[in-house]
Motif scaffolding. Sequence first.
Motif, PDB file in Angstrom:
ATOM      1  N   LEU A  75       0.842  -1.198   0.000  1.00 57.05           N
ATOM      2  CA  LEU A  75       0.000   0.000   0.000  1.00 57.05           C
ATOM      3  C   LEU A  75       0.877   1.247   0.000  1.00 57.05           C
ATOM      4  O   LEU A  75       0.651   2.197  -0.772  1.00 57.05           O
ATOM      5  CB  LEU A  75      -0.934   0.001   1.204  1.00 57.05           C
ATOM      6  N   LEU A  79       1.055   4.053  -3.077  1.00 54.36           N
ATOM      7  CA  LEU A  79       0.817   5.480  -2.869  1.00 54.36           C
ATOM      8  C   LEU A  79       2.033   6.299  -3.286  1.00 54.36           C
ATOM      9  O   LEU A  79       1.901   7.362  -3.908  1.00 54.36           O
ATOM     10  CB  LEU A  79       0.458   5.744  -1.407  1.00 54.36           C
ATOM     11  N   TYR A  83      -0.414   6.172  -7.243  1.00 53.46           N
ATOM     12  CA  TYR A  83      -1.777   5.672  -7.413  1.00 53.46           C
ATOM     13  C   TYR A  83      -2.730   6.437  -6.499  1.00 53.46           C
ATOM     14  O   TYR A  83      -2.424   6.683  -5.318  1.00 53.46           O
ATOM     15  CB  TYR A  83      -1.859   4.181  -7.080  1.00 53.46           C
ATOM     16  N   GLU A  84      -3.882   6.805  -7.028  1.00 55.96           N
ATOM     17  CA  GLU A  84      -4.928   7.383  -6.202  1.00 55.96           C
ATOM     18  C   GLU A  84      -5.521   6.277  -5.318  1.00 55.96           C
ATOM     19  O   GLU A  84      -5.644   5.131  -5.763  1.00 55.96           O
ATOM     20  CB  GLU A  84      -6.031   7.999  -7.069  1.00 55.96           C
ATOM     21  N   PRO A  85      -5.885   6.601  -4.073  1.00 57.36           N
ATOM     22  CA  PRO A  85      -6.434   5.562  -3.183  1.00 57.36           C
ATOM     23  C   PRO A  85      -7.590   4.782  -3.802  1.00 57.36           C
ATOM     24  O   PRO A  85      -7.681   3.558  -3.639  1.00 57.36           O
ATOM     25  CB  PRO A  85      -6.878   6.357  -1.954  1.00 57.36           C
ATOM     26  N   GLU A  86      -8.456   5.470  -4.534  1.00 59.32           N
ATOM     27  CA  GLU A  86      -9.619   4.777  -5.105  1.00 59.32           C
ATOM     28  C   GLU A  86      -9.248   3.798  -6.204  1.00 59.32           C
ATOM     29  O   GLU A  86     -10.083   2.977  -6.614  1.00 59.32           O
ATOM     30  CB  GLU A  86     -10.646   5.789  -5.631  1.00 59.32           C
ATOM     31  N   ILE A  88      -6.857   1.558  -5.830  1.00 58.47           N
ATOM     32  CA  ILE A  88      -6.119   0.489  -5.151  1.00 58.47           C
ATOM     33  C   ILE A  88      -7.095  -0.527  -4.571  1.00 58.47           C
ATOM     34  O   ILE A  88      -8.084  -0.165  -3.929  1.00 58.47           O
ATOM     35  CB  ILE A  88      -5.235   1.064  -4.028  1.00 58.47           C
ATOM     36  N   PHE A  90      -7.178  -4.032  -2.112  1.00 54.37           N
ATOM     37  CA  PHE A  90      -6.396  -4.738  -1.093  1.00 54.37           C
ATOM     38  C   PHE A  90      -6.891  -6.184  -1.023  1.00 54.37           C
ATOM     39  O   PHE A  90      -8.051  -6.442  -0.724  1.00 54.37           O
ATOM     40  CB  PHE A  90      -6.584  -4.051   0.261  1.00 54.37           C
ATOM     41  N   ALA A 103      -6.003   0.887   5.743  1.00 57.61           N
ATOM     42  CA  ALA A 103      -6.742   0.867   4.477  1.00 57.61           C
ATOM     43  C   ALA A 103      -8.037   1.668   4.588  1.00 57.61           C
ATOM     44  O   ALA A 103      -8.409   2.405   3.668  1.00 57.61           O
ATOM     45  CB  ALA A 103      -7.036  -0.567   4.074  1.00 57.61           C
ATOM     46  N   THR A 106      -7.195   5.388   4.699  1.00 61.08           N
ATOM     47  CA  THR A 106      -6.694   5.867   3.412  1.00 61.08           C
ATOM     48  C   THR A 106      -7.818   6.019   2.390  1.00 61.08           C
ATOM     49  O   THR A 106      -7.718   6.819   1.461  1.00 61.08           O
ATOM     50  CB  THR A 106      -5.616   4.903   2.869  1.00 61.08           C
ATOM     51  N   ILE A 108      -9.142   3.491   0.354  1.00 60.92           N
ATOM     52  CA  ILE A 108      -8.819   2.809  -0.899  1.00 60.92           C
ATOM     53  C   ILE A 108     -10.087   2.316  -1.596  1.00 60.92           C
ATOM     54  O   ILE A 108     -11.164   2.249  -1.002  1.00 60.92           O
ATOM     55  CB  ILE A 108      -7.837   1.643  -0.680  1.00 60.92           C
TER      56      ILE A 108
END
Length: 434
Positions: A75, A79, A83-86, A88, A90, A103, A106, A108
């Motif tokens: 993660l 970042l 990468y934008e959180p949206e 990503i 997990f 998470a 953040t 995600i």
Amino acid sequence: MNLTDDQLLSLIRSHRTPFFLYDGDALCSHVSSILARLHPAVKLHYALKANGNVSIAALLRSLGCGAEIASSGELYTALKAGYEPEDIIFAGPGKTESELNEAAETGIGCINVESVRELRLLEKAAERSGVRVRAAVRINPDADVSGATIKMGGAARPFGVDESQLDVFFAALRECGHIQFQGIQIYTGTQMLKAEEIIGSFANTIRLAGEIGEKYSLPIHSINLGGGFGIPYFAHEQPLDMDQVLQHLNRLAAEAVQRMPGVRLIIESGRYLVACSGMYMTKVLYTKTSKGERFAVTDGGMNHYASAAFRGRRLRDNFPVKVFSAHKKQQDVDHAEEAGQQEEEVTVVGPLCTPEDCLVRKAKLPLIREDDYIGIPNAGAYGLSYSPVDFLGHPAPAELLAAGGQVYVIREHGNRTDALRHQRLIVPKTLQQI
């Protein structure tokens, strides 16, 4: 990899071995070709576990990929790579409370939940953070239709919620006020080379998503089809027909959008995206003969590229290799190989004091001499990320990225002080000898 042998030999002579080399131009061309052919409803996510170098991750982000991560460390890397959180996702069966908290905070794009216990931990993390968390359920299907070399579903597995236990999962989900349900994920295996089996697995996943939406009265926002696209490592393997995969995937996507308006399909890939753009390069320290068998001992091995050293592999066969001569022009070596001249049966080993440190076993190769180089292609995935780098304290290899006629060092060589990284020298007085 598009670099010629002469270009490779020139590059090798300019950099200290061992190292991984990635052809950035070939990588961009390969990934861009896939992205350009995808249906608008399909999003491609790069699985960082295949190669966690932040520069490789950033390059794939710049092309339009999302990220699939499986730890707090990945993660952080995603970042840092921009990468934008949206964008990503997990995944993974052993997420800790700390990782779930991070998470959730953040924000995600999605957390793939793999058990009822993890669902409840995620609900606590979301409640603690005062947010609603986007989550999907990873399902372990009742049947395996993937034909995968390495199976991750369809039998007893630590991954996902068994299809037969979904009633229990969705009953628990109804009690979670901070979870925003997104959809499902199925990832049945990896290193798949038959297009029809991948397509069948995708179709089954989309069918199951529709049935789940209807049975539990839930909107399906995303369907994660997994990936598992394979590459041929051995002579008997045929390349995956990705044209056929994408053609049928796009048809399935169009049908899914008609039945579930607004739904997004996700495919994940690591190996297929980056493997063929990489090569592992190591130098021959010396050669020797033991009981009639020829050996070439190199400065790198299992600690850098465990996959090539047969560890954890079902197939006990050699990866393809290239010999780069330090004593003559590469085209002379290639010509001799084509003519069947100056060949020998040789075993190539690394510097580690274990019989497992074997990169090539009894292969017919051009005559190898001291200071020559051994290159292993298709090494862009599961090389350094999959290897016991700290074993015996040898320094980590460098990583190089060739792009636009330039060569960039994207990971420096390690050094001997790395062996003590994060350690503390403490000998309690009560244990000291008098």
